[in-house]
Design a protein around this motif. Structure first.
Motif, PDB file in Angstrom:
ATOM      1  N   VAL A 187      -0.441   0.035   2.649  1.00 14.29           N
ATOM      2  CA  VAL A 187      -0.498   1.399   2.189  1.00 14.29           C
ATOM      3  C   VAL A 187      -1.011   1.763   0.843  1.00 14.29           C
ATOM      4  O   VAL A 187      -0.406   1.106  -0.260  1.00 14.29           O
ATOM      5  CB  VAL A 187       1.185   1.900   2.050  1.00 14.29           C
ATOM      6  N   LEU A 188      -2.047   2.747   0.867  1.00 19.30           N
ATOM      7  CA  LEU A 188      -2.934   3.054  -0.223  1.00 19.30           C
ATOM      8  C   LEU A 188      -1.888   4.346  -0.876  1.00 19.30           C
ATOM      9  O   LEU A 188      -2.010   4.637  -2.085  1.00 19.30           O
ATOM     10  CB  LEU A 188      -4.234   3.468   0.125  1.00 19.30           C
ATOM     11  N   GLY A 189      -1.473   4.924  -0.078  1.00 16.33           N
ATOM     12  CA  GLY A 189      -0.615   6.089  -0.706  1.00 16.33           C
ATOM     13  C   GLY A 189       0.602   6.595   0.331  1.00 16.33           C
ATOM     14  O   GLY A 189       0.291   6.330   1.794  1.00 16.33           O
ATOM     15  N   ARG A 190       1.645   7.052  -0.155  1.00 14.10           N
ATOM     16  CA  ARG A 190       2.666   7.297   0.940  1.00 14.10           C
ATOM     17  C   ARG A 190       3.076   8.892   0.570  1.00 14.10           C
ATOM     18  O   ARG A 190       3.306   9.305  -0.708  1.00 14.10           O
ATOM     19  CB  ARG A 190       3.980   6.438   0.589  1.00 14.10           C
ATOM     20  N   GLU A 191       3.423   9.699   1.680  1.00 10.76           N
ATOM     21  CA  GLU A 191       3.833  10.728   1.758  1.00 10.76           C
ATOM     22  C   GLU A 191       4.955  11.010   0.640  1.00 10.76           C
ATOM     23  O   GLU A 191       5.984  10.564   0.932  1.00 10.76           O
ATOM     24  CB  GLU A 191       4.225  11.377   2.822  1.00 10.76           C
ATOM     25  N   GLY A 192       4.746  11.844  -0.324  1.00  8.29           N
ATOM     26  CA  GLY A 192       5.666  12.456  -1.056  1.00  8.29           C
ATOM     27  C   GLY A 192       5.706  11.708  -2.362  1.00  8.29           C
ATOM     28  O   GLY A 192       6.220  12.176  -3.433  1.00  8.29           O
ATOM     29  N   ASP A 193       5.094  10.444  -2.565  1.00 10.37           N
ATOM     30  CA  ASP A 193       4.931  10.009  -3.762  1.00 10.37           C
ATOM     31  C   ASP A 193       3.998  10.329  -4.640  1.00 10.37           C
ATOM     32  O   ASP A 193       3.063  11.121  -4.365  1.00 10.37           O
ATOM     33  CB  ASP A 193       4.329   8.160  -3.424  1.00 10.37           C
ATOM     34  N   PRO A 194       4.198  10.271  -6.059  1.00 12.12           N
ATOM     35  CA  PRO A 194       3.034  10.589  -6.908  1.00 12.12           C
ATOM     36  C   PRO A 194       1.755  10.157  -6.568  1.00 12.12           C
ATOM     37  O   PRO A 194       1.593   9.007  -6.358  1.00 12.12           O
ATOM     38  CB  PRO A 194       3.648  10.075  -8.298  1.00 12.12           C
ATOM     39  N   ALA A 195       0.698  11.164  -6.721  1.00 11.65           N
ATOM     40  CA  ALA A 195      -0.614  10.961  -6.368  1.00 11.65           C
ATOM     41  C   ALA A 195      -1.454  10.748  -7.811  1.00 11.65           C
ATOM     42  O   ALA A 195      -1.854  11.630  -8.338  1.00 11.65           O
ATOM     43  CB  ALA A 195      -1.261  11.780  -5.483  1.00 11.65           C
ATOM     44  N   GLY A 196      -1.551   9.275  -8.195  1.00 13.25           N
ATOM     45  CA  GLY A 196      -2.504   9.168  -9.326  1.00 13.25           C
ATOM     46  C   GLY A 196      -3.618   8.382  -9.197  1.00 13.25           C
ATOM     47  O   GLY A 196      -4.468   8.323  -9.906  1.00 13.25           O
TER      48      GLY A 196
ATOM     49  N   GLY B  97     -14.489  -0.887   5.737  1.00 13.28           N
ATOM     50  CA  GLY B  97     -12.945  -0.653   6.336  1.00 13.28           C
ATOM     51  C   GLY B  97     -12.535   0.564   6.531  1.00 13.28           C
ATOM     52  O   GLY B  97     -13.502   1.590   6.332  1.00 13.28           O
ATOM     53  N   ARG B  98     -11.723   0.833   7.349  1.00 16.16           N
ATOM     54  CA  ARG B  98     -11.255   2.044   7.642  1.00 16.16           C
ATOM     55  C   ARG B  98      -9.715   2.301   7.273  1.00 16.16           C
ATOM     56  O   ARG B  98      -8.970   1.452   7.299  1.00 16.16           O
ATOM     57  CB  ARG B  98     -11.142   2.436   9.162  1.00 16.16           C
ATOM     58  N   VAL B  99      -9.407   3.501   6.928  1.00 11.68           N
ATOM     59  CA  VAL B  99      -8.093   4.133   6.367  1.00 11.68           C
ATOM     60  C   VAL B  99      -7.619   5.113   7.425  1.00 11.68           C
ATOM     61  O   VAL B  99      -8.313   6.128   7.522  1.00 11.68           O
ATOM     62  CB  VAL B  99      -8.116   4.491   4.712  1.00 11.68           C
ATOM     63  N   ALA B 100      -6.346   5.188   7.631  1.00  8.10           N
ATOM     64  CA  ALA B 100      -5.842   6.522   8.383  1.00  8.10           C
ATOM     65  C   ALA B 100      -4.904   7.276   7.681  1.00  8.10           C
ATOM     66  O   ALA B 100      -4.253   6.640   6.892  1.00  8.10           O
ATOM     67  CB  ALA B 100      -4.968   5.619   9.566  1.00  8.10           C
ATOM     68  N   LEU B 101      -5.395   8.364   7.839  1.00  6.75           N
ATOM     69  CA  LEU B 101      -4.342   9.468   7.150  1.00  6.75           C
ATOM     70  C   LEU B 101      -3.212   9.655   8.369  1.00  6.75           C
ATOM     71  O   LEU B 101      -3.542  10.197   9.455  1.00  6.75           O
ATOM     72  CB  LEU B 101      -5.020  10.774   6.894  1.00  6.75           C
ATOM     73  N   GLN B 102      -2.034   9.411   7.986  1.00  7.31           N
ATOM     74  CA  GLN B 102      -0.870   9.633   9.017  1.00  7.31           C
ATOM     75  C   GLN B 102       0.290  10.202   8.670  1.00  7.31           C
ATOM     76  O   GLN B 102       0.431  10.248   7.331  1.00  7.31           O
ATOM     77  CB  GLN B 102      -0.864   8.624   9.791  1.00  7.31           C
ATOM     78  N   VAL B 103       1.106  10.737   9.583  1.00  7.53           N
ATOM     79  CA  VAL B 103       2.397  11.261   9.133  1.00  7.53           C
ATOM     80  C   VAL B 103       3.298  10.520  10.112  1.00  7.53           C
ATOM     81  O   VAL B 103       3.149  10.214  11.208  1.00  7.53           O
ATOM     82  CB  VAL B 103       2.318  12.905   9.410  1.00  7.53           C
ATOM     83  N   GLN B 104       4.560  10.268   9.333  1.00  6.64           N
ATOM     84  CA  GLN B 104       5.810   9.437  10.189  1.00  6.64           C
ATOM     85  C   GLN B 104       6.525  10.973  10.819  1.00  6.64           C
ATOM     86  O   GLN B 104       6.678  11.843  10.598  1.00  6.64           O
ATOM     87  CB  GLN B 104       6.375   8.939   8.980  1.00  6.64           C
ATOM     88  N   SER B 105       6.957  10.176  12.002  1.00  9.13           N
ATOM     89  CA  SER B 105       7.967  11.056  12.876  1.00  9.13           C
ATOM     90  C   SER B 105       8.877  10.308  13.256  1.00  9.13           C
ATOM     91  O   SER B 105       8.534   9.142  13.744  1.00  9.13           O
ATOM     92  CB  SER B 105       7.019  11.642  14.111  1.00  9.13           C
ATOM     93  N   SER B 106      10.144  10.545  13.060  1.00  9.54           N
ATOM     94  CA  SER B 106      11.373   9.713  13.346  1.00  9.54           C
ATOM     95  C   SER B 106      11.359   9.415  14.577  1.00  9.54           C
ATOM     96  O   SER B 106      11.311  10.375  15.533  1.00  9.54           O
ATOM     97  CB  SER B 106      12.533  10.521  12.765  1.00  9.54           C
ATOM     98  N   GLY B 107      11.508   7.961  14.657  1.00 13.13           N
ATOM     99  CA  GLY B 107      11.789   7.392  16.130  1.00 13.13           C
ATOM    100  C   GLY B 107      10.398   7.414  17.118  1.00 13.13           C
ATOM    101  O   GLY B 107      10.447   7.153  18.048  1.00 13.13           O
ATOM    102  N   ARG B 108       9.553   7.806  16.383  1.00 12.27           N
ATOM    103  CA  ARG B 108       8.139   7.724  17.006  1.00 12.27           C
ATOM    104  C   ARG B 108       7.014   7.052  16.280  1.00 12.27           C
ATOM    105  O   ARG B 108       7.058   6.903  14.976  1.00 12.27           O
ATOM    106  CB  ARG B 108       7.430   9.130  17.254  1.00 12.27           C
ATOM    107  N   PRO B 109       5.938   6.536  16.873  1.00 12.07           N
ATOM    108  CA  PRO B 109       4.918   5.885  16.065  1.00 12.07           C
ATOM    109  C   PRO B 109       4.143   7.048  15.388  1.00 12.07           C
ATOM    110  O   PRO B 109       4.485   8.255  15.550  1.00 12.07           O
ATOM    111  CB  PRO B 109       3.761   5.648  16.981  1.00 12.07           C
ATOM    112  N   PRO B 110       3.779   6.884  13.916  1.00 11.78           N
ATOM    113  CA  PRO B 110       3.244   7.724  13.175  1.00 11.78           C
ATOM    114  C   PRO B 110       1.849   8.454  13.782  1.00 11.78           C
ATOM    115  O   PRO B 110       1.248   7.874  14.690  1.00 11.78           O
ATOM    116  CB  PRO B 110       2.587   7.024  11.936  1.00 11.78           C
ATOM    117  N   ALA B 111       1.762   9.851  13.675  1.00 14.17           N
ATOM    118  CA  ALA B 111       0.719  10.464  14.413  1.00 14.17           C
ATOM    119  C   ALA B 111      -0.371  10.491  13.140  1.00 14.17           C
ATOM    120  O   ALA B 111      -0.419  10.589  12.179  1.00 14.17           O
ATOM    121  CB  ALA B 111       1.035  11.998  14.464  1.00 14.17           C
TER     122      ALA B 111
END
Lengths: 285, 155
Positions: free
Chosen positions: B40-49, B57-71
């Motif tokens: 994980v290079l950055g996590r939603e809500g964490d300080p972005a420094g 290589g490739r990086v995915a921007l994604q969002v977590q959803s409770s009980g489901r795979p990340p979108a």
């Protein structure tokens, strides 16, 4: 010439009379899309160029232009991938082996695949646009030794909507073909890209000035993909797009498919981006 | 910073059109990152420094959803930039940024760079102007996908 004088001529013109072809096999590709293999009932099949179009008819129902999507080296069995969109295409998705389909064609220009000799080649497909490009890809792979780098960039709505999934896997396994697939939306488990096709174009590892590109998909996607290719440095005259217009007669008579100075049915459907870029941005056309 | 890293920074597509003094100002803030798939290079809500200039290589921007795979919202590859939240208050990651395969990147200390941009408006303008096309490109990409181009209405 009046309509009455022209009618007998048209009725005997071979390009205007459907020939019966038999359904040899049907393969379901997607929930609303099938690939139908056709063979002539009588006489030989006419060889076709990658990118050319056949008119398929269901007698009593209608006639639609469908690009040939098989291997041009095997003209005796002509493969067509059809998505159910209207009455005739819906009917075509319901045919089975042994059924008869009317065929006129092949019509129109094809992809200028010979221009890939000595150059890098990029195939850019969106959605069902992979179907008219598949014969070009077969041709490029059959002549692989004569061509520089070859890349397939393919965009689709979701992983579940990918056309020819088995072949995509096989193509990806080749060392002499770069395959990049992107989808508009995906959940975890999808290992490919998420985004639009022009983003893949910008990552291309080719020599742009010495590249040919073949683009087919929704018209908006083709505009942005062609722009991305020319921004990269690919000459606009070596970017080809396949247009979809209201093609009816396929012999340049009826005028339904006119786009500016072009009859898409006879001058196209494949045309260089340098010739059509302005036309596709002309609101009145 | 090594010469090799400085050369890599100068050759990255993000820096191609930047004036030399701007690249030189960024260079001391760069470190090399080699990430494994899944890191994980950055996590939603964490300080972005930090932001990342991808080199492989490739990086995915994604969002977590409770009980489901990340979108997965978007994937980014070599030559592209991951992260602009360090530039925009409240300086927190809007989405997760996850390496989906081994990734090479130049990691830039965005918090320090922001302080230098505040202190030097010429530097600040040049870098902000450089980030705007990145942001607009992502916006255009999003708009195109909203059209659902591969649906029945378009072909």
């Amino acid at each position: 010439m009046t309509t009455a004088e022209r009618a007998p001529v048209l009725a005997t013109a071979p390009d205007l009379v459907p020939r019966p072809w038999r359904v040899r096999a049907v393969r379901r590709e997607l929930v609303d899309t099938v690939t139908v293999d056709l063979e002539p009932v009588t006489g030989p099949a006419v060889p076709y160029r990658p990118g050319q179009v056949n008119m398929l008819s269901l007698f009593g129902l209608g006639e639609v232009p469908i690009s040939v999507s098989g291997d041009p080296a095997v003209p005796d069995i002509q493969r067509h991938t059809v998505r159910a969109a209207g009455a005739t295409t819906s009917g075509l998705t319901r045919v089975g082996p042994g059924d008869t389909v009317g065929v006129r064609g092949p019509f129109g220009t094809g992809w200028n695949v010979e221009a890939a000799a000595g150059r890098d080649a990029v195939v850019v497909a969106g959605g069902l646009g992979l179907a008219p490009l598949r014969p070009a890809l077969y041709w490029l792979l059959a002549h692989r030794g004569e061509i520089g780098r070859v890349a397939l960039l393919y965009g689709s709505r979701s992983p579940e909507d990918l056309l020819y999934a088995d072949e995509l896997h096989a193509w990806r396994a080749r060392f002499d073909l770069a395959v990049e697939v992107t989808v508009d939306r995906a959940h975890g488990g999808w290992r490919g890209d998420v985004g639009v096709v022009p983003a893949l174009v910008r990552r291309l590892a080719v020599d742009p000035a010495n590249t040919v590109a073949y683009v087919c998909g929704p018209e908006i996607m083709m505009r942005f993909a062609a722009d991305a290719l020319t921004d990269l440095g690919v000459p606009a005259e070596r970017v080809e797009v396949s247009l979809e217009r209201n093609m009816k007669c396929m012999v340049g008579l009826c005028g339904h498919c006119v786009l500016g100075p072009f009859y898409v049915c006879t001058d196209g459907p494949v045309l260089p981006w340098s010739a059509v870029a302005r036309l596709l941005r002309t609101r009145e056309l | 910073m090594t010469h090799a890293l400085a050369d890599e920074l100068a050759a990255h597509p993000f820096c191609i059109d930047l004036p030399d003094p701007v690249v030189l100002a960024v260079a001391p803030l760069v470190t090399r990152l080699d990430a494994d798939g899944g890191q994980v290079l950055g996590r939603e809500g964490d300080p972005a420094g930090t932001f990342y200039l991808l080199t492989e290589g490739r990086v995915a921007l994604q969002v977590q959803s409770s009980g489901r795979p990340p979108a997965v919202l978007e994937t980014l590859g070599a030559g592209e930039v991951v992260g602009w939240s360090w530039l925009i208050p409240p300086y927190r990651w809007h989405f997760d940024a996850v390496a989906i395969e081994p990734v090479g990147a130049l990691a830039v200390d965005g918090a320090r760079l922001r302080a230098e941009m505040d202190a030097d408006p010429v530097l600040g303008y040049a870098l902000t102007a450089r980030f705007i096309p990145v942001i607009v490109d992502r916006l255009q990409s999003t708009r195109l996908r909203l059209l659902d181009l591969y649906g029945h209405d378009h072909r």
